[in-house]
Scaffold this active site. Structure first.
Site, PDB file in Angstrom:
ATOM      1  N   VAL A 109      -2.665  -3.189   0.863  1.00 31.97           N
ATOM      2  CA  VAL A 109      -1.666  -4.268   0.773  1.00 31.97           C
ATOM      3  C   VAL A 109      -1.021  -4.548   2.140  1.00 31.97           C
ATOM      4  O   VAL A 109      -0.860  -5.715   2.534  1.00 31.97           O
ATOM      5  CB  VAL A 109      -0.578  -3.932  -0.284  1.00 31.97           C
ATOM      6  CG1 VAL A 109       0.373  -5.104  -0.446  1.00 31.97           C
ATOM      7  CG2 VAL A 109      -1.208  -3.578  -1.626  1.00 31.97           C
ATOM      8  N   PHE A 136      -0.168   0.490   6.102  1.00 28.47           N
ATOM      9  CA  PHE A 136      -1.176  -0.470   6.580  1.00 28.47           C
ATOM     10  C   PHE A 136      -2.490  -0.161   5.864  1.00 28.47           C
ATOM     11  O   PHE A 136      -3.527   0.045   6.466  1.00 28.47           O
ATOM     12  CB  PHE A 136      -1.332  -0.358   8.108  1.00 28.47           C
ATOM     13  CG  PHE A 136      -2.067  -1.516   8.721  1.00 28.47           C
ATOM     14  CD1 PHE A 136      -1.469  -2.773   8.795  1.00 28.47           C
ATOM     15  CD2 PHE A 136      -3.354  -1.359   9.214  1.00 28.47           C
ATOM     16  CE1 PHE A 136      -2.146  -3.848   9.367  1.00 28.47           C
ATOM     17  CE2 PHE A 136      -4.042  -2.420   9.794  1.00 28.47           C
ATOM     18  CZ  PHE A 136      -3.440  -3.673   9.871  1.00 28.47           C
ATOM     19  N   LYS A 156       4.892  -1.052 -14.981  1.00 29.05           N
ATOM     20  CA  LYS A 156       5.004  -2.510 -14.863  1.00 29.05           C
ATOM     21  C   LYS A 156       5.716  -3.097 -16.079  1.00 29.05           C
ATOM     22  O   LYS A 156       6.493  -4.039 -15.957  1.00 29.05           O
ATOM     23  CB  LYS A 156       3.603  -3.123 -14.714  1.00 29.05           C
ATOM     24  CG  LYS A 156       2.939  -2.753 -13.399  1.00 29.05           C
ATOM     25  CD  LYS A 156       1.467  -3.110 -13.421  1.00 29.05           C
ATOM     26  CE  LYS A 156       0.783  -2.800 -12.107  1.00 29.05           C
ATOM     27  NZ  LYS A 156      -0.678  -2.892 -12.199  1.00 29.05           N
TER      28      LYS A 156
HETATM   29  N1  LIG Z   1      -3.945  -1.980  -3.841  1.00 27.62           N
HETATM   30  C1  LIG Z   1      -3.544  -2.908  -4.671  1.00 27.62           C
HETATM   31  O1  LIG Z   1      -4.315  -3.778  -5.092  1.00 27.62           O
HETATM   32  C2  LIG Z   1      -2.111  -2.920  -5.138  1.00 27.62           C
HETATM   33  C3  LIG Z   1      -1.700  -3.911  -6.046  1.00 27.62           C
HETATM   34  C4  LIG Z   1      -0.350  -3.956  -6.426  1.00 27.62           C
HETATM   35  C5  LIG Z   1       0.540  -3.016  -5.946  1.00 27.62           C
HETATM   36  N2  LIG Z   1       0.089  -2.036  -5.093  1.00 27.62           N
HETATM   37  C6  LIG Z   1       1.069  -1.074  -4.593  1.00 27.62           C
HETATM   38  O2  LIG Z   1       1.203  -1.258  -3.189  1.00 27.62           O
HETATM   39  C7  LIG Z   1       1.513  -0.033  -2.550  1.00 27.62           C
HETATM   40  C8  LIG Z   1       0.485   0.237  -1.443  1.00 27.62           C
HETATM   41  O3  LIG Z   1      -0.793   0.360  -2.044  1.00 27.62           O
HETATM   42  P1  LIG Z   1      -2.133   0.319  -1.175  1.00 27.62           P
HETATM   43  O4  LIG Z   1      -3.234   0.102  -2.149  1.00 27.62           O
HETATM   44  O5  LIG Z   1      -1.982  -0.615  -0.032  1.00 27.62           O
HETATM   45  O6  LIG Z   1      -2.213   1.822  -0.639  1.00 27.62           O
HETATM   46  P2  LIG Z   1      -3.242   2.401   0.430  1.00 27.62           P
HETATM   47  O7  LIG Z   1      -4.352   1.462   0.704  1.00 27.62           O
HETATM   48  O8  LIG Z   1      -3.573   3.781  -0.004  1.00 27.62           O
HETATM   49  O9  LIG Z   1      -2.366   2.490   1.770  1.00 27.62           O
HETATM   50  C9  LIG Z   1      -1.223   3.288   1.806  1.00 27.62           C
HETATM   51  C10 LIG Z   1      -0.575   3.172   3.160  1.00 27.62           C
HETATM   52  O10 LIG Z   1       0.657   3.884   3.104  1.00 27.62           O
HETATM   53  C11 LIG Z   1       0.786   4.661   4.290  1.00 27.62           C
HETATM   54  N3  LIG Z   1       1.697   5.765   4.017  1.00 27.62           N
HETATM   55  C12 LIG Z   1       1.644   6.703   3.046  1.00 27.62           C
HETATM   56  N4  LIG Z   1       2.738   7.502   3.094  1.00 27.62           N
HETATM   57  C13 LIG Z   1       3.482   7.050   4.137  1.00 27.62           C
HETATM   58  C14 LIG Z   1       4.718   7.437   4.702  1.00 27.62           C
HETATM   59  N5  LIG Z   1       5.422   8.456   4.215  1.00 27.62           N
HETATM   60  N6  LIG Z   1       5.211   6.725   5.759  1.00 27.62           N
HETATM   61  C15 LIG Z   1       4.511   5.687   6.271  1.00 27.62           C
HETATM   62  N7  LIG Z   1       3.327   5.249   5.766  1.00 27.62           N
HETATM   63  C16 LIG Z   1       2.833   5.937   4.727  1.00 27.62           C
HETATM   64  C17 LIG Z   1      -0.624   5.097   4.600  1.00 27.62           C
HETATM   65  O11 LIG Z   1      -0.661   5.475   5.960  1.00 27.62           O
HETATM   66  P3  LIG Z   1      -2.029   5.855   6.709  1.00 27.62           P
HETATM   67  O12 LIG Z   1      -2.738   4.550   6.924  1.00 27.62           O
HETATM   68  O13 LIG Z   1      -1.570   6.471   7.964  1.00 27.62           O
HETATM   69  O14 LIG Z   1      -2.767   6.796   5.797  1.00 27.62           O
HETATM   70  C18 LIG Z   1      -1.396   3.799   4.300  1.00 27.62           C
HETATM   71  O15 LIG Z   1      -1.398   2.949   5.406  1.00 27.62           O
HETATM   72  C19 LIG Z   1       1.514   1.024  -3.672  1.00 27.62           C
HETATM   73  O16 LIG Z   1       2.819   1.194  -4.130  1.00 27.62           O
HETATM   74  C20 LIG Z   1       0.670   0.386  -4.756  1.00 27.62           C
HETATM   75  O17 LIG Z   1       1.014   0.851  -6.052  1.00 27.62           O
HETATM   76  C21 LIG Z   1      -1.198  -1.983  -4.681  1.00 27.62           C
END
Ligand SMILES: NC(=O)c1ccc[n+]([C@@H]2O[C@H](COP(=O)([O-])OP(=O)(O)OC[C@H]3O[C@@H](n4cnc5c(N)ncnc54)[C@H](OP(=O)(O)O)[C@@H]3O)[C@@H](O)[C@H]2O)c1
Length: 411
Positions: free
Chosen positions: A15, A12, A196
């Protein structure tokens, strides 16, 4: 018939939170989030605690959940979650390019064995709909190239550097705006683009490759002289990911490139991404959009979820009769090599040197180098390396000449 979807979300953050918003705002899709599993019990959340769990089993063992959205930032943990979810007969949607690039064939096989879908539009180009287009729209066209800017962080940093900021200043503002992670290694060293590109190559050419097979150069070693060189000639420096067909092989590279003002990436600034697809019948087409960010990325996740309502699966038809291999060995590429040490430049083995400048404190040369020299230069930290956007030159063999002729007659 439309399938009713009950979703379990892992993550959460940027994304996952975005998906929660866009799903609640979209009235067109019959899907609801039943449970969100996160990691940190002490984090303050924007929605009620009753939505969350810290136990993956609450999603993976729940028979009423038929879709898992894997949106976490830990690719090792994601691998286990995705595999378990597929084996439990749940469809999976993921945005995790590292996980996908490193385990794609295995996960495809697990999904197939369980007759479920594994979709990942958000993993490449954020909001840009490129994967499904490569799968469906270009399924019958003969692709010759897929390339572009597929990392918003580095494009933002290069835009600011081009405007005169130092790399450190540009990185800091990227971090402040949320475009770069606290540890930006995967982005700035080019690995994110490489993951990618591996996925794009699978869907464009049917070829499975290891990320380590792609020559990757990041943007951390670009000296100010590179940007002066670019400005004087009207170029911009862009981190390009390129997959280009050369006869029945695919040339793949991720590296900083000089682009001229007639190149489609020239005006793509800040966190924007752009992908060009070149094909025999449709010619060149361009996709441009936000490559990252909460709602843009979540929109791609939502699109996958929506496709699941109709049991959509990637078919990987290009992989069935794959006739390509990765271009390896016999090629030359055009590069600018620069250094603060003139000796380093004198030691470059150009097959064809075009330009050389030896100033008071900066030294560079431009020319063609073969694959072995390119590899040597990439691993030399005393050098800055920028590619030109030319096709690689292929060291001709009679057999290759024949294949190229055949293809050029169509192109
Ligand atoms: N951000 C972007 O613009 C973007 C674009 C394209 C793709 N992505 C991809 O999307 C994915 C998520 O990115 P994000 O930017 O949303 O990351 P983020 O903002 O850092 O959020 C990561 C989330 O993952 C949770 N998490 C981490 N390890 C976990 C586990 N073992 N079990 C359950 N939850 C866990 C964290 O929990 P907590 O909240 O408890 O810390 C947090 O809610 C990644 O693979 C990233 O490469 C991101």
């Amino acid at each position: 018939m439309k399938q009713k979807l009950t979703i379990g979300v892992f993550g959460f953050g940027c994304v996952g939170g975005g998906l929660y918003d866009v799903l609640n705002k979209s009235e067109l899709i019959d899907a609801r989030i039943k449970r969100i599993v996160v990691k940190n019990k002490h984090k303050i959340r924007s929605i009620g605690a009753e939505n969350f769990s810290y136990n993956p089993d609450e999603i993976l063992n729940d028979p009423t959940i038929n879709v898992v959205a894997e949106l976490i930032d830990d690719s090792d943990a994601a691998y286990h979650i995705v595999k378990r979810a597929l084996n439990a007969g749940k469809h999976v949607v993921s945005a995790n390019k590292k996980l996908i690039a490193e385990h794609l064939d295995e996960l495809i096989a697990v999904a197939k064995a369980n007759n479920v879908s594994f979709l990942y539009e958000a993993a490449v180009g954020g909001s840009i709909p490129i994967i499904r287009n490569l799968e469906e729209y270009y399924n019958n066209d003969w692709l010759s190239a897929v390339n572009g800017i597929i990392n918003g962080t580095t494009n933002y940093i290069l835009t600011r550097t081009d405007e005169g900021e130092t790399y450190e200043e540009a990185l800091k503002s990227a971090q402040k705006l949320g475009f770069a992670e606290a540890d930006p290694t995967l982005d700035v060293e080019g690995f994110d683009s490489t993951y990618k590109l591996v996925i794009l190559i699978k869907h464009a050419f049917g070829l499975t490759i290891d990320p380590e097979q792609i020559a990757t150069i990041g943007i951390t070693n670009l000296n100010p002289g590179i940007f002066s060189y670019a400005r004087e000639r009207g170029f911009r420096v862009k981190l390009l990911a390129r997959a280009e067909r050369v006869a029945d092989q695919v040339f793949a590279v991720v590296a900083p490139h000089f682009v001229e003002n007639n190149n489609f990436t020239y005006g793509v600034l800040n966190e924007f991404n752009a992908v060009s697809v070149k094909a025999l019948f449709s010619d060149q087409q361009l996709f441009q959009g936000k490559g990252a960010g909460s709602h843009p990325t979540a929109s791609a996740v939502l699109s996958d979820i929506s496709a699941l309502q109709f049991d959509y699966q990637y078919e990987y038809r290009k992989s069935d009769n794959v006739s390509f291999s990765l271009l390896d060995g016999d090629y030359q590429i055009r590069v600018l090599v620069s250094s603060e040490d003139s000796e380093q430049i004198l030691n470059v083995n150009f097959t064809d040197e075009e330009e050389r400048y030896f100033g008071k404190s900066s030294f560079y040369a431009v020319g063609w180098v073969d694959e072995i020299e390119f590899k040597r230069l990439r691993y030399n930290e005393n050098l800055s390396l920028v590619l030109f956007n030319d096709h690689p030159r292929i060291n001709e063999t009679p057999e290759l000449e024949f294949k190229k002729d055949k293809i050029e007659n169509y192109e």
